[in-house]
Design an enzyme around this catalytic site. Sequence first.
Site, PDB file in Angstrom:
ATOM      1  N   SER A   8      36.463  51.911  47.439  1.00 28.19           N
ATOM      2  CA  SER A   8      36.013  50.796  48.275  1.00 28.19           C
ATOM      3  C   SER A   8      35.225  51.327  49.459  1.00 28.19           C
ATOM      4  CB  SER A   8      37.212  49.999  48.775  1.00 28.19           C
ATOM      5  OG  SER A   8      36.772  49.148  49.818  1.00 28.19           O
ATOM      6  N   HIS A  33      32.982  49.909  44.750  1.00 28.31           N
ATOM      7  CA  HIS A  33      33.522  48.595  45.107  1.00 28.31           C
ATOM      8  C   HIS A  33      32.993  48.203  46.486  1.00 28.31           C
ATOM      9  CE1 HIS A  33      36.480  45.335  44.775  1.00 28.31           C
ATOM     10  NE2 HIS A  33      36.754  45.532  46.059  1.00 28.31           N
ATOM     11  N   ASP A  35      33.003  45.349  49.432  1.00 29.76           N
ATOM     12  CA  ASP A  35      33.768  44.223  49.952  1.00 29.76           C
ATOM     13  C   ASP A  35      32.951  43.401  50.934  1.00 29.76           C
ATOM     14  OD1 ASP A  35      36.448  44.448  48.794  1.00 29.76           O
ATOM     15  OD2 ASP A  35      36.481  46.394  49.792  1.00 29.76           O
ATOM     16  N   MET A  37      32.907  40.198  53.412  1.00 28.45           N
ATOM     17  CA  MET A  37      33.819  39.297  54.146  1.00 28.45           C
ATOM     18  C   MET A  37      33.023  38.477  55.154  1.00 28.45           C
ATOM     19  SD  MET A  37      36.775  42.048  55.001  1.00 28.45           S
ATOM     20  CE  MET A  37      37.521  43.054  53.722  1.00 28.45           C
ATOM     21  N   HIS A  66      32.754  42.391  45.574  1.00 25.67           N
ATOM     22  CA  HIS A  66      33.910  41.493  45.739  1.00 25.67           C
ATOM     23  C   HIS A  66      33.614  40.552  46.902  1.00 25.67           C
ATOM     24  CE1 HIS A  66      38.491  41.395  46.984  1.00 25.67           C
ATOM     25  NE2 HIS A  66      38.065  40.212  46.571  1.00 25.67           N
ATOM     26  N   MET A  68      34.549  37.902  49.417  1.00 25.82           N
ATOM     27  CA  MET A  68      35.652  37.195  50.083  1.00 25.82           C
ATOM     28  C   MET A  68      35.005  36.213  51.050  1.00 25.82           C
ATOM     29  SD  MET A  68      38.061  40.524  50.557  1.00 25.82           S
ATOM     30  CE  MET A  68      36.685  41.600  50.217  1.00 25.82           C
ATOM     31  N   MET A 137      44.533  40.761  43.913  1.00 23.58           N
ATOM     32  CA  MET A 137      44.700  41.304  45.258  1.00 23.58           C
ATOM     33  C   MET A 137      46.156  41.749  45.411  1.00 23.58           C
ATOM     34  SD  MET A 137      41.846  41.400  46.878  1.00 23.58           S
ATOM     35  CE  MET A 137      42.709  42.216  48.213  1.00 23.58           C
ATOM     36  N   ASP A 175      43.364  45.693  43.641  1.00 21.43           N
ATOM     37  CA  ASP A 175      42.699  45.995  44.917  1.00 21.43           C
ATOM     38  C   ASP A 175      43.674  45.849  46.089  1.00 21.43           C
ATOM     39  OD1 ASP A 175      40.860  46.311  46.936  1.00 21.43           O
ATOM     40  OD2 ASP A 175      39.710  44.496  46.475  1.00 21.43           O
TER      41      ASP A 175
HETATM   42  C1  DX5 Z   1      40.710  44.196  51.174  1.00 26.16           C
HETATM   43  C2  DX5 Z   1      39.599  44.725  50.274  1.00 26.16           C
HETATM   44  C3  DX5 Z   1      39.907  46.029  49.652  1.00 26.16           C
HETATM   45  C4  DX5 Z   1      40.186  47.144  50.618  1.00 26.16           C
HETATM   46  C5  DX5 Z   1      41.166  48.079  49.983  1.00 26.16           C
HETATM   47  O1  DX5 Z   1      40.444  42.890  51.520  1.00 26.16           O
HETATM   48  O2  DX5 Z   1      39.319  43.802  49.238  1.00 26.16           O
HETATM   49  O3  DX5 Z   1      38.917  46.409  48.710  1.00 26.16           O
HETATM   50  O4  DX5 Z   1      39.026  47.838  50.993  1.00 26.16           O
HETATM   51  O5  DX5 Z   1      41.534  49.034  50.906  1.00 26.16           O
HETATM   52  P1  DX5 Z   1      42.798  49.987  50.730  1.00 26.16           P
HETATM   53  O6  DX5 Z   1      42.604  50.747  49.451  1.00 26.16           O
HETATM   54  O7  DX5 Z   1      42.731  50.831  51.948  1.00 26.16           O
HETATM   55  O8  DX5 Z   1      44.008  49.097  50.671  1.00 26.16           O
HETATM   56 ZN    ZN Z   2      37.953  44.428  47.474  1.00 24.11          ZN
END
Ligand code: DX5
Ligand code: ZN
Length: 217
Positions: A8, A33, A35, A37, A66, A68, A137, A175
């Site tokens: 990630s 990956h 993320d 947000m 991903h 969010m 998740m 994840d």
């Molecule tokens: C959280 C993200 C993850 C996050 C995982 O909302 O979707 O992808 O980066 O991080 P770790 O592996 O540190 O839990």
């Molecule tokens: Zn993620």
Amino acid sequence: MNPIIAPSMLAADFGNLQRDVEMVDRSVAEWFHMDVMDGVFVPNISYGPAIIKKMASYTDKFIDTHLMIVNPDRYIQDYKDAGTHNLTVHYEACTHLHRTVQAIKATDMQAGVSLNPHTPVSLLEDIIQDVDLVLLMSVNPGFGGQKFIENTIGKTAKLKELILQKNSSAKIEIDGGVNTETGKRLVAAGADVLVAGSFVFKSNNPEQTIQELANCG
Ligand code: DX5
Ligand code: ZN
């Protein structure tokens, strides 16, 4: 079978993104990956298509994005143009999930659906044959570095059962809070793809840590 590892990039050094993309590119990780947000669906803001496009320009590997965010339909083409190969949306953010999944596939990206920790896999019964991936998740979305939610192990096994029963080819991706200990149990329960942020980027030797995660199978 060895899982696909998807580091990630949320845990990367944002001042050295090219260096960190190149490190993952050299490693045995098959996916990146990303993320996204929006500060609305989750209580944090990360990065969007412009940054992903830049990161994607440093690698030929598979880009797994991903989202969010609320209203993901508005941005599908932007993430395609940024170089995304698989686009995952949240079940909880999509009123018309079937329409959203079809819109993603119409751009030739793969389509994934993600479930928050409280959302049961049984709600996917009528969409499982249409998706390429289900992302479970294993922490509440929004931040890296959180503690793995144990219930995810049983949930992974239930999802695997649903996939087999419905003859779906969907991959299972996990994840949040993934390390070699949780990773081994997740793969045994049916996980195909492991996302890992802090476990990789906070380690002394990230490339070797990625290899160790890949050996979880
Ligand atoms: C959280 C993200 C993850 C996050 C995982 O909302 O979707 O992808 O980066 O991080 P770790 O592996 O540190 O839990
Ligand atoms: Zn993620």
